[in-house]
Motif scaffolding. Sequence first.
Motif, PDB file in Angstrom:
ATOM      1  N   UNK A  31      10.006   8.351  14.678  1.00  0.00           N
ATOM      2  CA  UNK A  31       9.165   9.492  14.331  1.00  0.00           C
ATOM      3  C   UNK A  31       8.227   9.141  13.184  1.00  0.00           C
ATOM      4  N   UNK A  32       6.975   9.628  13.262  1.00  0.00           N
ATOM      5  CA  UNK A  32       6.034   9.418  12.173  1.00  0.00           C
ATOM      6  C   UNK A  32       6.413  10.313  10.998  1.00  0.00           C
ATOM      7  N   UNK A  33       5.896  10.055   9.791  1.00  0.00           N
ATOM      8  CA  UNK A  33       6.333  10.785   8.592  1.00  0.00           C
ATOM      9  C   UNK A  33       6.216  12.302   8.688  1.00  0.00           C
ATOM     10  N   UNK A  34       5.167  12.832   9.351  1.00  0.00           N
ATOM     11  CA  UNK A  34       5.029  14.289   9.423  1.00  0.00           C
ATOM     12  C   UNK A  34       5.695  14.885  10.662  1.00  0.00           C
ATOM     13  N   UNK A  46       7.709  -1.728 -10.823  1.00  0.00           N
ATOM     14  CA  UNK A  46       7.100  -0.697 -11.659  1.00  0.00           C
ATOM     15  C   UNK A  46       5.594  -0.692 -11.428  1.00  0.00           C
ATOM     16  N   UNK A  47       5.061   0.498 -11.113  1.00  0.00           N
ATOM     17  CA  UNK A  47       3.624   0.643 -10.902  1.00  0.00           C
ATOM     18  C   UNK A  47       3.112   1.808 -11.736  1.00  0.00           C
ATOM     19  N   UNK A  48       1.786   1.932 -11.847  1.00  0.00           N
ATOM     20  CA  UNK A  48       1.190   3.095 -12.480  1.00  0.00           C
ATOM     21  C   UNK A  48       1.468   4.325 -11.637  1.00  0.00           C
ATOM     22  N   UNK A  49       1.709   5.449 -12.288  1.00  0.00           N
ATOM     23  CA  UNK A  49       2.055   6.667 -11.565  1.00  0.00           C
ATOM     24  C   UNK A  49       0.946   7.117 -10.642  1.00  0.00           C
ATOM     25  N   UNK A  50      -0.305   6.849 -11.011  1.00  0.00           N
ATOM     26  CA  UNK A  50      -1.440   7.295 -10.196  1.00  0.00           C
ATOM     27  C   UNK A  50      -1.999   6.199  -9.303  1.00  0.00           C
ATOM     28  N   UNK A  51      -1.377   5.032  -9.335  1.00  0.00           N
ATOM     29  CA  UNK A  51      -1.850   3.927  -8.502  1.00  0.00           C
ATOM     30  C   UNK A  51      -0.645   3.118  -8.047  1.00  0.00           C
ATOM     31  N   UNK A  52       0.012   3.610  -6.993  1.00  0.00           N
ATOM     32  CA  UNK A  52       1.229   2.938  -6.554  1.00  0.00           C
ATOM     33  C   UNK A  52       0.954   1.637  -5.810  1.00  0.00           C
ATOM     34  N   UNK A  59       8.974   1.953  10.102  1.00  0.00           N
ATOM     35  CA  UNK A  59       7.866   1.084  10.507  1.00  0.00           C
ATOM     36  C   UNK A  59       6.502   1.775  10.402  1.00  0.00           C
ATOM     37  N   UNK A  60       6.462   3.015   9.869  1.00  0.00           N
ATOM     38  CA  UNK A  60       5.215   3.766   9.769  1.00  0.00           C
ATOM     39  C   UNK A  60       4.564   3.577   8.404  1.00  0.00           C
ATOM     40  N   UNK A  61       3.218   3.563   8.380  1.00  0.00           N
ATOM     41  CA  UNK A  61       2.492   3.596   7.117  1.00  0.00           C
ATOM     42  C   UNK A  61       2.580   4.994   6.514  1.00  0.00           C
ATOM     43  N   UNK A  62       2.203   5.124   5.251  1.00  0.00           N
ATOM     44  CA  UNK A  62       2.320   6.406   4.561  1.00  0.00           C
ATOM     45  C   UNK A  62       1.474   7.488   5.219  1.00  0.00           C
ATOM     46  N   UNK A  63       0.271   7.133   5.704  1.00  0.00           N
ATOM     47  CA  UNK A  63      -0.609   8.138   6.294  1.00  0.00           C
ATOM     48  C   UNK A  63      -0.301   8.423   7.760  1.00  0.00           C
ATOM     49  N   UNK A  64       0.681   7.714   8.346  1.00  0.00           N
ATOM     50  CA  UNK A  64       1.047   7.947   9.736  1.00  0.00           C
ATOM     51  C   UNK A  64       0.031   7.451  10.736  1.00  0.00           C
ATOM     52  N   UNK A  74      11.662  -5.848   7.269  1.00  0.00           N
ATOM     53  CA  UNK A  74      12.937  -5.165   7.055  1.00  0.00           C
ATOM     54  C   UNK A  74      12.740  -3.662   6.891  1.00  0.00           C
ATOM     55  N   UNK A  75      11.707  -3.274   6.115  1.00  0.00           N
ATOM     56  CA  UNK A  75      11.425  -1.851   5.936  1.00  0.00           C
ATOM     57  C   UNK A  75      10.033  -1.702   5.345  1.00  0.00           C
ATOM     58  N   UNK A  76       9.525  -0.454   5.366  1.00  0.00           N
ATOM     59  CA  UNK A  76       8.247  -0.125   4.745  1.00  0.00           C
ATOM     60  C   UNK A  76       8.367   1.265   4.134  1.00  0.00           C
ATOM     61  N   UNK A  77       7.784   1.408   2.930  1.00  0.00           N
ATOM     62  CA  UNK A  77       7.803   2.698   2.229  1.00  0.00           C
ATOM     63  C   UNK A  77       6.506   2.822   1.446  1.00  0.00           C
ATOM     64  N   UNK A  78       5.736   3.875   1.731  1.00  0.00           N
ATOM     65  CA  UNK A  78       4.437   4.066   1.083  1.00  0.00           C
ATOM     66  C   UNK A  78       3.615   2.788   1.116  1.00  0.00           C
ATOM     67  N   UNK A  79       3.622   2.133   2.265  1.00  0.00           N
ATOM     68  CA  UNK A  79       2.859   0.904   2.513  1.00  0.00           C
ATOM     69  C   UNK A  79       3.386  -0.310   1.754  1.00  0.00           C
ATOM     70  N   UNK A  80       4.507  -0.164   1.085  1.00  0.00           N
ATOM     71  CA  UNK A  80       5.184  -1.311   0.474  1.00  0.00           C
ATOM     72  C   UNK A  80       6.126  -1.904   1.509  1.00  0.00           C
TER      73      UNK A  80
END
Length: 693
Positions: free
Chosen positions: A274-277, A61-67, A334-339, A381-387
């Motif tokens: 593939x990168x996120x975008x 659980x994180x803050x909605x504006x600060x993941x 394996x990509x970061x959120x910003x690609x 194992x995985x990465x999601x939004x830099x987590x």
Amino acid sequence: MEAGQISGTYGELSGFSVPVSGEVREKKLLEVCIYTVTTGWTQVDLVRGSRLHYTQDWTLISDANDHRSFRNILPSGPPTPVSAELLSRRSPVGHLRAVVRETGGHQLLEIWDPHGLRKCLDLTSLSKHGRVYDEAQFGCLSWSDCENKVLYVAEKAKERSSDPVSTTIFTDRNVYREDWGEALTNQSVPVICVVDLRSGTLSVLEGVPSDVSAGQALWAPGGQSLYFVGWYHEPFRLGLKFCSNRRSALFRLDLNGNCERLSEDNVSVSCPRLCPDGSTIIYLQGAVFGPHSQCLSLQQMDLKRMKTSTLIEVVDRPQTGEFAGVYEALASCCWSEDGQRVVFSSACRNYRDVFVVDRRSKKVSSISDKSVRVYGGWKLLTIHRDLMVVCCSSPNTPPTLVRQHTLLETDMSEPVKSYDFHWTSLDVVPSPEEDNSAYSGLDFGAVLVKPTTSLTEAKIPVVVFIHGWSYVRRLGPLEKTTTKKQIQYFSLFVSSVNYRGSTGFGQDSILSLIGQIGSQDVKDVQRAVLTALQTDPALDPKRLAVIGGSHGGFLTCHLLGQYPDFYRAGASRNPVINAATLLGTSDIMDWRYTSVGLQFSYDQIPSAVALTTMLQRSPITHAAQIKAPVLLMLGAKDRRVSPHQGLELYKALKSRGSDVRVLWFPDDGHSLSRVDTQADCFLSTVLWLQQHL
């Protein structure tokens, strides 16, 4: 210990679970963001004689504006058993899950939503293709971004005559059908299959070049085309398992059958991501032929400009403490959120670490915490939004999960147990006369494991573990292998040697062993053992044993023959004994030439010179000098190293009245990975060492 006690200890060790996959979902609720981390695990069940699979969830659980800032990590719920799943993948939005399941001799494609099973197709009854592949090499399961289509790879359907009186069907079934070798014996001609979930139709895509076997496919943005890796199979197939050196390329294929090659020719390619975008695709690239496990480069392709550049170069010779190169497959995510960054795991000297490369600066940095080496092996194992969800382990700690974010780490699951062993990494320098003039100045390493307190006042016996060529046993191996369990069991000193030629020390180290097998690698192992004996007076130089598999078994037998008065016992798993007689039976015949310094070509006919060179590099030439008792463990279905290799040594030793024992596993292959096989190998090896040390 008695056999029953040893079996009990093995049961405890084999019962530890290993995380093998991970995925992250997020959901925003008012002022908080809830992340659900789902991990896939595997566990050995000795009662069933099989491996169990289950999933387990953690809630963050994180803050909605600060993941990046987590308020809390809730305890995981009970495991959820997974039955008969071959492939499983969550859709891009995350509300659907596709599963390929095997049941009753049929393979089913299931689509699940939050309310239950939405759709189920009996792929076997449709008869459009053969068996669906798992993800061992070619296999994949990919969603289109619109979530209306799913693709996977399966064996091409066998052609049947439409003429009821034709005898073609009877004659064709006896025609030899090439496959892709060890552990891929039922995989010959893969085809890419697409299911349209709206209409429920299944199509086998056309347009893949006839000289290419397609796999590792993924959708391009828009769902009208896809990318895949194609391995060239002409003039004939060579073994692909553990071999990153096979000629292959990255292709793009549209649904109308138009196909184009995107990568260079005459290279090896794998792991497109593939990168996120969707603007960039990355993939690993290496050389064709040569060592079957090499340092790889990481390529990136701008899909709008169709321009390729190198993101990470092959590292020839890393400096101390620096990044040593890419040697392992990329995680599916394996990509970061910003690609702009790519995260990956790779070997680095005696360790396995997690690294991140910045696409703008091309700088590679380590994420693993080296200040305190609690864990020796880190695997993304995985990465999601830099987590990042990372699996960590060490020789005295079973695999556990770590949540890592912006260089901060938190254990998600406490290790089940830690053992009272001390482990360390040893750097070894060859003596001047053992230096390789063509690759001068190389060193190598070893992993040393020792009980913290000795059970007796006597000196501690030593067991030397030697890994095969295609991988390196580092601190904290993630594989649930017999060797790992033996390290955790033995109340003795263990030295696992990463001789020159092991991955994680740069490409020069790998290439240095070409033409030097049976000499340089043997001397390296012996040098590491002598160094350990000199640095620790508690070790007993009169009680040493050596154990290895594949090329490690090759070295085990070499050491027993070249140093007959040094080792008291040996145990070898599917060893190379006579490279000359192995040439015509191995699925990687190219390596038989390369390893002894000879060039390989598909149309090559063995010459007397080549066969003599192979024989001279083989342990069989030293068989007459072997004095120590030898335990041989052989898989009858081994396609890489014929089990008759071990039998050749068995006969040579038996003819001289030597103490030799063979364990024969009729239903196992090169890795000796069946649950009952591993249990038998463990117990037999422990008793063998107990008897002779």
